[in-house]
Design an enzyme around this catalytic site. Sequence first.
Site, PDB file in Angstrom:
ATOM      1  N   HIS A   1       3.096  -1.494  14.957  1.00 50.03           N
ATOM      2  CA  HIS A   1       2.462  -0.416  14.198  1.00 50.03           C
ATOM      3  C   HIS A   1       2.057   0.737  15.113  1.00 50.03           C
ATOM      4  CE1 HIS A   1       2.462  -3.535  11.212  1.00 50.03           C
ATOM      5  NE2 HIS A   1       2.245  -2.597  10.314  1.00 50.03           N
TER       6      HIS A   1
ATOM      7  N   VAL B   1      -3.668   2.536   5.390  1.00 53.37           N
ATOM      8  CA  VAL B   1      -4.206   3.885   5.225  1.00 53.37           C
ATOM      9  C   VAL B   1      -4.080   4.406   3.797  1.00 53.37           C
ATOM     10  CG1 VAL B   1      -3.987   4.574   7.634  1.00 53.37           C
ATOM     11  CG2 VAL B   1      -2.105   5.017   6.054  1.00 53.37           C
TER      12      VAL B   1
END
Length: 165
Positions: free
Chosen positions: A69, A121
Amino acid sequence: MAYSIFELNQMGQKAFVEALGAVFEGTPDIARQAWVYRPFADVIELHQRLMDVVQTMRSADQLSLIRAHPDLGSKADMAEVSAQEQTAAGLDRLTPDEYECFQRLNRAYNEQFGFPFVIAVKNHTKTSVLEAFQRRLNNPAALEIEQALMEIAQIAWVRLLERVG
């Protein structure tokens, strides 16, 4: 392109991985391994089988998944889907002070845990991401690994819903 469960169940392994390989950041092997569990009754079962693969991975492979990530608020190259998710949360429009704050937190987190801060997110604003960042820096490493994997499950769910109609 969105696929139906029926279409996914009919795909060969290569096509299945091409369709769903990006659900997990930089780790298309998860889709490859989940393919053997076909047929899937629905997107819920598909997600569960994908997560079963993640849960049975060796610890080192789970860490590799977490490390795949990108840093949040980074200007570095990242997968298109990650860039879109960060844009939706406003992380592409940081003020210079916010950018420096994200970079400082990214460095501190990575130094402390050895992997990047992972958060879904899509469920956050840049303010709530910063709050979570600061709160989670106080966690023990084992809890952060567990939290990162739970966040990855949420990210995968959102990405899967975008691909399965």
